[in-house]
Design an enzyme around this catalytic site. Sequence first.
Site, mmCIF file in Angstrom:
data_model
loop_
_atom_site.group_PDB
_atom_site.id
_atom_site.type_symbol
_atom_site.label_atom_id
_atom_site.label_comp_id
_atom_site.label_asym_id
_atom_site.label_seq_id
_atom_site.Cartn_x
_atom_site.Cartn_y
_atom_site.Cartn_z
ATOM 1 N N HIS A 181 35.230 32.823 71.047
ATOM 2 C CA HIS A 181 35.299 33.959 70.133
ATOM 3 C C HIS A 181 33.896 34.474 69.808
ATOM 4 C CE1 HIS A 181 36.030 35.559 65.819
ATOM 5 N NE2 HIS A 181 36.348 36.497 66.700
HETATM 6 CA CA CA Z 1 35.258 36.198 73.868
#
Ligand code: CA
Length: 381
Positions: A181
């Site tokens: 992320h």
């Molecule tokens: Ca990513």
Amino acid sequence: LNNSHPINKPRVSYHFNGNVSRYHYGVKHPMKPFRLMLTDHLVSSYGLHKIMDLYETRKATKEELTDFHSKDYIDFLEKVTPENTNKFPRGTLDTFNIGDDCPIFQGLYDYSAYYAGASLDASRKLINGQSDIAINWSGGLHHAKKSQPSGFCYVNDIVLAALNLLRFHPRLLYIDIDLHHGDGVQEAFYTTDRVFTVSFHKYNKELFFPGTGDVDEDGIDRGKHYALNVPLQDGIDDDSYINLFKSIIEPLITSYRPTCIILQCGADSLGHDRLGAFNINIKAHGECARFVKSFGLPMLVVGGGGYTPKNVSRLWTYETGIMNDVLLNNELPHGIPFRENFGPDYSLNPVLDDLYENKNPKKYLEDIRIRCLENIRYLQG
Ligand code: CA
Ligand code: ZLV
Ligand code: ZN
């Protein structure tokens, strides 16, 4: 007119300084800056350096680094060395999240200043219109926070470049296809509608770093609906990934109408990555990059993760080709340095999708796609 030299070839600048590849995080650490040297060799072996503007990058200045980072933190990075680490109170090392993921190694500050300097130089070429696409494979270190390193990232070159681009561009789109992320970039722009952040990643709140990036994280205040997260599970394959990617990015670009795009091309989303477990081939990763490029907007292209160095260099070379509208021969050029790293196939596109079971059922992916499209619909208000 010679069709093999298209007159519309984008002006691409390539920002690199061989010094970044000389730093070592430590013997057991998965991040190997050496992969950047491997990439640079492969890029020039294919002759790509002849069709791009090459820039040997400089270190970012302290003033530039503190455009995003706190002065205390940058002061600390500048002062700390492997020799004096133990002279800092434990509290200081904890405050600055020093540990196994983000160790203190020789030349840490210079390393950080080099990769950030390259993204800043790249952003400047886009701003002054000298480049349509600017590439910095040493950048893309998306986890670094204002006052802390995180996940192998010490300074956030993406945030720094974005802040620079925002001086001239009304709306930026940040697209992150690293396995992890893009939390540092999302956090920096979570309350603004001037940077839309979207990250595709493996997500597990408890079990996978950094544990953020669920679909319900979509921004706050003015930034509400200007962040998008696409949480995925192990084993996602080429077709599922490409289809999901295109069906989200297309309406996103059409609705948000960014004036510039930052693409983080983390290579740990490939199959066979040492830290990853996706089933993506180089061609599929590259197809996503090609799709983003097809919108014809100014683009800053950065690297990121990638822990199987030979495949990192293959991918980023392939994608350097894509940015230049050049399709590279699958057989690696002869006589290239470190050719032994690429056996036994000696190819640019080895099969990488043969390891993991796809843990993303069709229904799961369809639900995510629908939720993302709902989020994007808020933009046309
Ligand atoms: Ca990513
Ligand atoms: O690719 O680490 O899982 C951009 C990027 O996105 C963790 N870190 C944290 C949370 C608890 N810890 C584990 C601490 C381990 C420290 C050393 C490793 C050493 C050997 C092999 C693997 C790791 C490792 N660390 C694997 N995953 C982590 C993550 C950080 C991932 C950062 C991704 C960076 C460049
Ligand atoms: Zn990563």
